[in-house]
Design an enzyme around this catalytic site. Structure first.
Site, mmCIF file in Angstrom:
data_model
loop_
_atom_site.group_PDB
_atom_site.id
_atom_site.type_symbol
_atom_site.label_atom_id
_atom_site.label_comp_id
_atom_site.label_asym_id
_atom_site.label_seq_id
_atom_site.Cartn_x
_atom_site.Cartn_y
_atom_site.Cartn_z
ATOM 1 N N SER A 1 0.807 -1.224 0.000
ATOM 2 C CA SER A 1 0.000 0.000 0.000
ATOM 3 C C SER A 1 0.838 1.271 0.000
ATOM 4 C CB SER A 1 -0.930 0.008 1.221
ATOM 5 O OG SER A 1 -0.172 0.056 2.423
ATOM 6 N N ASP A 2 2.107 1.165 0.353
ATOM 7 C CA ASP A 2 2.965 2.346 0.428
ATOM 8 C C ASP A 2 4.317 2.042 -0.200
ATOM 9 O OD1 ASP A 2 3.807 4.904 1.018
ATOM 10 O OD2 ASP A 2 4.297 4.480 3.101
#
Length: 233
Positions: free
Chosen positions: A162-163
């Protein structure tokens, strides 16, 4: 995974050397186990236990809401907590042979309708994030190819990060590539998210270059990374 519940705390772990006291800074300090720290949203502690090195991380909220409510999350069952999800994903990726820090233990502390969370993972010896490395030196074409190959390996196993940014890619002193920080990540079905992840990573490199013009990164390095990524097809 083993689970221990005591009062308002639930700990989960997969190592018989685990002790709930390892989540307590005062205990680590009193026993001279702390070896260092890193400050971000909060303080991340590095410590030694049973001749191994670990990272103790507390979960914090980001953004504006984090200023009002820094570390309380709505409790919707143990398996829905951020620490449990990250621990479980790390276990799964370890079984797949992916280069990630191994999970050691997690803790959930309930407070009425909310919870706080902590996670202990292994410390990757001799590793630095890619921005720190590039701030100091140029890395080789072979290293860029390997970074692309490793990212593709995660994507081939449908691991969504997600990052995905340049701080969450690590190089150790043997030039092995690692990915870290799997909070809010998951294994999901194939889709356009893979391309979006790569775009996010490219924006990260460009952002870091704008912050530090002397950073040893060029657009051609991205092209080399993508060659490594595509070579896995």
């Amino acid at each position: 995974m083993k689970i221990n519940k005591l009062n308002k705390q639930t700990c989960f772990f997969n190592d018989d050397t685990f002790s709930a006291s390892l989540f307590e800074h005062d205990y680590l300090q009193a026993n001279n186990l702390i070896t260092g720290s890193s400050v971000g949203r909060g303080t991340t502690w590095f410590f030694q236990h049973q001749q191994k090195k670990y990272v103790l991380r507390h979960y914090y909220r980001g953004g504006l809401i984090g200023r009002i409510n820094p570390d309380n999350f709505l409790y919707c069952g143990l398996k829905n907590t951020r620490a449990y999800k990250e621990f479980s994903l790390l276990e799964k990726m370890s079984q797949l042979g992916l280069p990630i820090p191994l999970p050691y233990a997690g803790r959930i502390t309930k407070k009425a309708l909310f919870y706080q969370a902590d996670l202990i993972i292994e410390l990757i010896e001799g590793a630095e994030d890619l921005v720190a490395v590039l701030s100091r030196q140029v890395i080789s074409e072979l290293q860029w190819l390997e970074i692309g190959r490793v990212i593709r390996l995660f994507h081939d196993n449908n691991i969504y990060h997600s990052d995905m940014n340049s701080h969450n890619i690590m190089l150790d002193n043997s030039d092995k590539v690692w990915l870290i920080d799997f909070d809010k990540c998951e294994q999901r079905k194939n889709g356009g998210w893979k391309h979006q992840t790569l775009e996010r990573l490219l924006r990260s490199f460009r952002k870091e270059k704008n912050i530090n013009n002397t950073l040893n990164w060029q657009e051609t390095d991205w092209m080399t990374l993508m060659q490594g990524y595509q070579s896995q097809s």
